[in-house]
Write a protein that holds these residues in place. Sequence first.
Motif, PDB file in Angstrom:
ATOM      1  N   TYR A  49       1.087 -65.910  31.870  1.00  0.00           N
ATOM      2  CA  TYR A  49       0.794 -66.545  32.773  1.00  0.00           C
ATOM      3  C   TYR A  49       1.460 -66.361  33.998  1.00  0.00           C
ATOM      4  CZ  TYR A  49      -0.850 -70.186  29.491  1.00  0.00           C
ATOM      5  OH  TYR A  49      -1.704 -70.672  28.501  1.00  0.00           O
ATOM      6  N   LEU A  50       2.753 -65.831  33.977  1.00  0.00           N
ATOM      7  CA  LEU A  50       3.318 -65.720  35.143  1.00  0.00           C
ATOM      8  C   LEU A  50       3.722 -64.167  35.808  1.00  0.00           C
ATOM      9  CD1 LEU A  50       6.380 -68.273  34.510  1.00  0.00           C
ATOM     10  CD2 LEU A  50       4.198 -68.765  36.044  1.00  0.00           C
ATOM     11  N   GLY A  51       3.349 -63.444  34.628  1.00  0.00           N
ATOM     12  CA  GLY A  51       3.456 -61.719  35.040  1.00  0.00           C
ATOM     13  C   GLY A  51       2.773 -61.306  36.028  1.00  0.00           C
ATOM     14  N   LYS A  52       2.756 -60.065  36.426  1.00  0.00           N
ATOM     15  CA  LYS A  52       1.771 -59.444  37.673  1.00  0.00           C
ATOM     16  C   LYS A  52       0.661 -59.682  37.672  1.00  0.00           C
ATOM     17  CE  LYS A  52       4.166 -55.422  39.522  1.00  0.00           C
ATOM     18  NZ  LYS A  52       4.349 -53.976  39.301  1.00  0.00           N
ATOM     19  N   SER A  53      -0.190 -59.665  36.604  1.00  0.00           N
ATOM     20  CA  SER A  53      -1.623 -60.428  36.475  1.00  0.00           C
ATOM     21  C   SER A  53      -2.082 -61.378  35.655  1.00  0.00           C
ATOM     22  CB  SER A  53      -2.648 -58.792  36.189  1.00  0.00           C
ATOM     23  OG  SER A  53      -1.939 -58.434  34.948  1.00  0.00           O
ATOM     24  N   GLY A  54      -1.070 -62.117  35.573  1.00  0.00           N
ATOM     25  CA  GLY A  54      -1.099 -63.498  34.913  1.00  0.00           C
ATOM     26  C   GLY A  54      -1.914 -64.343  35.435  1.00  0.00           C
ATOM     27  N   ILE A  55      -2.354 -65.467  34.721  1.00  0.00           N
ATOM     28  CA  ILE A  55      -3.304 -66.428  35.103  1.00  0.00           C
ATOM     29  C   ILE A  55      -2.807 -66.933  36.221  1.00  0.00           C
ATOM     30  CG2 ILE A  55      -4.331 -68.732  34.810  1.00  0.00           C
ATOM     31  CD1 ILE A  55      -3.825 -67.752  31.286  1.00  0.00           C
ATOM     32  N   ILE A  56      -1.428 -67.543  36.591  1.00  0.00           N
ATOM     33  CA  ILE A  56      -0.921 -68.294  37.448  1.00  0.00           C
ATOM     34  C   ILE A  56      -1.037 -67.164  38.717  1.00  0.00           C
ATOM     35  CG2 ILE A  56       0.885 -69.485  38.453  1.00  0.00           C
ATOM     36  CD1 ILE A  56      -0.727 -70.781  36.263  1.00  0.00           C
ATOM     37  N   THR A  57      -0.490 -65.852  38.578  1.00  0.00           N
ATOM     38  CA  THR A  57      -0.427 -65.082  39.748  1.00  0.00           C
ATOM     39  C   THR A  57      -1.716 -64.813  40.327  1.00  0.00           C
ATOM     40  OG1 THR A  57       1.381 -64.041  38.226  1.00  0.00           O
ATOM     41  CG2 THR A  57       0.944 -62.897  40.246  1.00  0.00           C
ATOM     42  N   ASN A  58      -2.601 -64.728  39.530  1.00  0.00           N
ATOM     43  CA  ASN A  58      -4.275 -64.374  40.038  1.00  0.00           C
ATOM     44  C   ASN A  58      -4.458 -65.912  40.693  1.00  0.00           C
ATOM     45  OD1 ASN A  58      -4.117 -62.038  38.754  1.00  0.00           O
ATOM     46  ND2 ASN A  58      -5.404 -63.052  36.967  1.00  0.00           N
ATOM     47  N   LYS A  59      -4.130 -66.967  40.265  1.00  0.00           N
ATOM     48  CA  LYS A  59      -4.651 -67.997  41.005  1.00  0.00           C
ATOM     49  C   LYS A  59      -4.124 -68.029  42.448  1.00  0.00           C
ATOM     50  CE  LYS A  59      -5.776 -71.561  37.293  1.00  0.00           C
ATOM     51  NZ  LYS A  59      -7.315 -71.862  37.966  1.00  0.00           N
ATOM     52  N   PHE A  60      -2.771 -67.607  42.528  1.00  0.00           N
ATOM     53  CA  PHE A  60      -2.149 -67.559  43.776  1.00  0.00           C
ATOM     54  C   PHE A  60      -2.819 -66.539  44.858  1.00  0.00           C
ATOM     55  CE2 PHE A  60       1.878 -69.753  42.198  1.00  0.00           C
ATOM     56  CZ  PHE A  60       1.808 -70.711  43.201  1.00  0.00           C
ATOM     57  N   GLY A  61      -3.279 -65.445  43.968  1.00  0.00           N
ATOM     58  CA  GLY A  61      -3.860 -64.366  44.684  1.00  0.00           C
ATOM     59  C   GLY A  61      -5.127 -64.880  45.303  1.00  0.00           C
ATOM     60  N   SER A  62      -6.308 -65.632  44.565  1.00  0.00           N
ATOM     61  CA  SER A  62      -7.324 -66.389  44.948  1.00  0.00           C
ATOM     62  C   SER A  62      -7.169 -67.373  45.884  1.00  0.00           C
ATOM     63  CB  SER A  62      -8.386 -66.589  43.727  1.00  0.00           C
ATOM     64  OG  SER A  62      -7.421 -67.509  43.137  1.00  0.00           O
ATOM     65  N   LEU A  63      -6.073 -67.832  46.428  1.00  0.00           N
ATOM     66  CA  LEU A  63      -5.885 -68.747  47.390  1.00  0.00           C
ATOM     67  C   LEU A  63      -6.624 -68.333  48.728  1.00  0.00           C
ATOM     68  CD1 LEU A  63      -2.295 -70.515  47.436  1.00  0.00           C
ATOM     69  CD2 LEU A  63      -4.606 -71.408  47.048  1.00  0.00           C
ATOM     70  N   LYS A  64      -6.629 -67.093  48.889  1.00  0.00           N
ATOM     71  CA  LYS A  64      -6.971 -66.596  50.072  1.00  0.00           C
ATOM     72  C   LYS A  64      -8.346 -66.692  50.598  1.00  0.00           C
ATOM     73  CE  LYS A  64      -7.366 -61.576  48.999  1.00  0.00           C
ATOM     74  NZ  LYS A  64      -7.313 -61.976  47.431  1.00  0.00           N
ATOM     75  N   ASP A  65      -9.204 -66.791  49.273  1.00  0.00           N
ATOM     76  CA  ASP A  65     -10.742 -67.191  49.183  1.00  0.00           C
ATOM     77  C   ASP A  65     -11.022 -68.443  49.369  1.00  0.00           C
ATOM     78  OD1 ASP A  65     -10.808 -64.144  48.602  1.00  0.00           O
ATOM     79  OD2 ASP A  65     -10.709 -64.896  46.452  1.00  0.00           O
ATOM     80  N   ALA A  66     -10.131 -69.399  49.355  1.00  0.00           N
ATOM     81  CA  ALA A  66     -10.386 -70.854  49.688  1.00  0.00           C
ATOM     82  C   ALA A  66     -10.907 -71.142  50.823  1.00  0.00           C
ATOM     83  CB  ALA A  66      -9.355 -71.700  48.844  1.00  0.00           C
ATOM     84  N   ALA A  67     -11.359 -72.205  51.062  1.00  0.00           N
ATOM     85  CA  ALA A  67     -11.638 -72.776  52.413  1.00  0.00           C
ATOM     86  C   ALA A  67     -10.325 -73.265  53.001  1.00  0.00           C
ATOM     87  CB  ALA A  67     -12.548 -73.994  52.244  1.00  0.00           C
TER      88      ALA A  67
END
Length: 325
Positions: A32-50
């Motif tokens: 969930y919280l690791g480098k490529s964890g679910i949450i980390t990825n979600k934070f990563g994809s914030l930049k794609d949001a409007a």
Amino acid sequence: MPKDHTSLISDLEEKLKECSSSHDIANIKSQYLGKSGIITNKFGSLKDAALDERKELGRSLNILKTQIQNLIAAKLIEIQDVKNDNKVDITLPGKNISTGSKHPVSITINGITSILAKYGFTSVSGVEVEDEFHNFEALNIPETHPARDMHDTFYVSDDKLLRTHTSSVQIRSMLSNKAPLKIMTPGKVYRCDSDPTHSPMFHQIEGLYIDKNVNFCHLKGVLISFITEFFGKDMEIRFRPSYFPFTEPSAELDIKFKGKWLEVLGCGMVHPNVLSNVKIDTKKYSGFAFGLGIERLAMLKYDIVDLRMFYENDISFLSQFKGLK
Ligand code: DAH
């Protein structure tokens, strides 16, 4: 909370239920919280949001992250608690607490003095470094008296010696207290003597009773009931005529032990010369005295065969007396 967050949380809760070690939890945490964890990825994809949604998405992602961290931390504590509980194995036997024991000589002294105290004897102590007057002369043992040889004395100077018997305390007590008098005097005594049945230091107790009309019957009565109480049963006892310079008449008390007569103590009526030496009026007062070896009595009572056992501090010997007072 967004729907996918809710299902993420319930998913995580299910997974955590299955966990039984901190290792399992570490795996989930990295999922969930690791480098490529679910949450980390979600934070990563914030930049794609409007742009206008980004703020709100970020806020709810932060809430989600905190919830996940809390759930994981709570599960870790739970597992730690279970582990600690398991550390106490209540089926194991308890730890032995080793409590030592009283020395058989002390136990015997306590036994003797508590019986004599009931008969009215008060415990007094004298001095171990004595002079010839208290140890010999006043007890009717003058310098030339053959009885002095019996005593194999340790001299510490020309006229000071280690007392050879507790009878010296009789003299000290009679000099410092007036008659009537009823005392017992447990303590150490010293003689130049060493073999399996003799020790250069051993313990004695002396009894002395001075009053009007004290006679030999009183002496016999006290000693017979003392011996019976000390051994806790009726014993075969006999009084055998004997000689001590400080008593007249004198006797020794024997008990039948394993079919044999054994000498246990010396006794007698206090010699008039002794009473005169301490300025007690022999027309008014009479008295009896007795003296016995503590180790000897302990050997008989506890069936100890070698006197040296008392002084060797052997734990396996001493621990047999555990619980005795
Ligand atoms: N003092 C004696 C000893 O050491 C023991 C003894 C005998 C004491 C007779 C007494 C007595 O008081 O009356 O061997």
